[in-house]
Design a protein around this motif. Structure first.
Motif, PDB file in Angstrom:
ATOM      1  N   GLY A  57    -102.738  -7.406  32.377  1.00  0.00           N
ATOM      2  CA  GLY A  57    -102.940  -7.785  30.984  1.00  0.00           C
ATOM      3  C   GLY A  57    -103.031  -6.628  30.015  1.00  0.00           C
ATOM      4  O   GLY A  57    -103.278  -6.822  28.829  1.00  0.00           O
ATOM      5  N   ALA A  62    -103.468  -5.742  23.169  1.00  0.00           N
ATOM      6  CA  ALA A  62    -104.525  -6.489  23.855  1.00  0.00           C
ATOM      7  C   ALA A  62    -105.890  -5.885  23.544  1.00  0.00           C
ATOM      8  O   ALA A  62    -106.048  -4.669  23.486  1.00  0.00           O
ATOM      9  N   ASN A  82    -108.693  -9.144  26.968  1.00  0.00           N
ATOM     10  CA  ASN A  82    -108.348 -10.483  26.476  1.00  0.00           C
ATOM     11  C   ASN A  82    -109.071 -11.593  27.251  1.00  0.00           C
ATOM     12  O   ASN A  82    -108.459 -12.561  27.689  1.00  0.00           O
ATOM     13  N   THR A  84    -110.576 -11.515  30.248  1.00  0.00           N
ATOM     14  CA  THR A  84    -110.622 -11.376  31.698  1.00  0.00           C
ATOM     15  C   THR A  84    -111.308 -10.065  32.046  1.00  0.00           C
ATOM     16  O   THR A  84    -111.037  -9.033  31.431  1.00  0.00           O
TER      17      THR A  84
END
Length: 99
Positions: A57, A62, A82, A84
């Motif tokens: 990610g 982000a 984001n 996680t």
């Protein structure tokens, strides 16, 4: 009146500084600017490191926050990307530039 080329003009936006995520401390919050892995900094080839970070990610823009640091040598670090939570070695985090 002459404007100095070294001074920012009113029409220029200030440049954000980009820092490797691995150099920052707990509590830092910012956005991913880019991934620039170095072949000598990790056990994986640069292209493989970049691919794995993107899969986790770490993509441009982000939102990333450093949540925790390990007790010894501040390694590994836990980051929220984001929404996680991911654990990274500092040497892996050095490839992620953030602003």
């Amino acid at each position: 009146m002459m404007l100095s080329p070294d001074l920012p003009h009113a029409t220029q936006a200030p440049r954000a500084e980009h820092h490797p995520l691995g150099t920052l401390r707990r509590g830092f919050s910012g956005h991913v600017h880019s991934i620039i892995p170095a072949d000598h900094s990790a056990a994986l080839p640069a292209a493989e490191m970049e691919r794995r970070l993107i899969e986790l990610g770490f993509v441009e823009g982000a939102r990333v926050t450093i949540l925790h640091e390990g007790l010894f040598g501040r390694d590994p670090i836990a980051v929220r990307i984001n929404g996680t939570t991911v654990a990274l070695r500092r040497r892996e985090a050095m490839a992620i530039l953030v602003a």
